[in-house]
Design a protein around this motif. Sequence first.
Motif, PDB file in Angstrom:
ATOM      1  N   LYS A  93       0.821  -1.213   0.000  1.00 37.67           N
ATOM      2  CA  LYS A  93       0.000   0.000   0.000  1.00 37.67           C
ATOM      3  C   LYS A  93       0.857   1.265   0.000  1.00 37.67           C
ATOM      4  N   LYS A  97       0.080   5.279  -4.156  1.00 33.72           N
ATOM      5  CA  LYS A  97       0.027   6.655  -4.679  1.00 33.72           C
ATOM      6  C   LYS A  97       0.935   6.780  -5.906  1.00 33.72           C
ATOM      7  N   THR A 100      -0.709   5.309  -9.042  1.00 31.60           N
ATOM      8  CA  THR A 100      -1.908   5.963  -9.567  1.00 31.60           C
ATOM      9  C   THR A 100      -1.674   7.398 -10.002  1.00 31.60           C
ATOM     10  N   LYS A 101      -0.441   7.829 -10.091  1.00 26.02           N
ATOM     11  CA  LYS A 101      -0.145   9.196 -10.567  1.00 26.02           C
ATOM     12  C   LYS A 101      -0.466   9.302 -12.037  1.00 26.02           C
TER      13      LYS A 101
END
Length: 101
Positions: A93, A97, A100-101
Amino acid sequence: MDSTHLFLIDVAYVADLPIIEAHLAEHRAYLARGYKEGFLLASGPKTPRTGGMIIGRFVSKNEAQAFANNDPFALKGVANHTIVEFDPVLYAKDIAKFLTK
């Protein structure tokens, strides 16, 4: 491209380590730009030290190849780069981020 597609750049040295060492600072400075721009995730030497690995997010395989082609190791002819695309379906996890940029 789905934002979770990543590329592994497998760097294989074709020169002796003293020659690699002579170009290492320039190579690392080139990689630092990729981290600053946010598209590189990790990089480092293989064990044993026969080359290295670079993991990054690119728009396409052609873009990853262009990045590899402009690596000082490639420009100096001291390493070959092989590009492998992969789709991470499971991941920590902590890197969600980045993916998913």
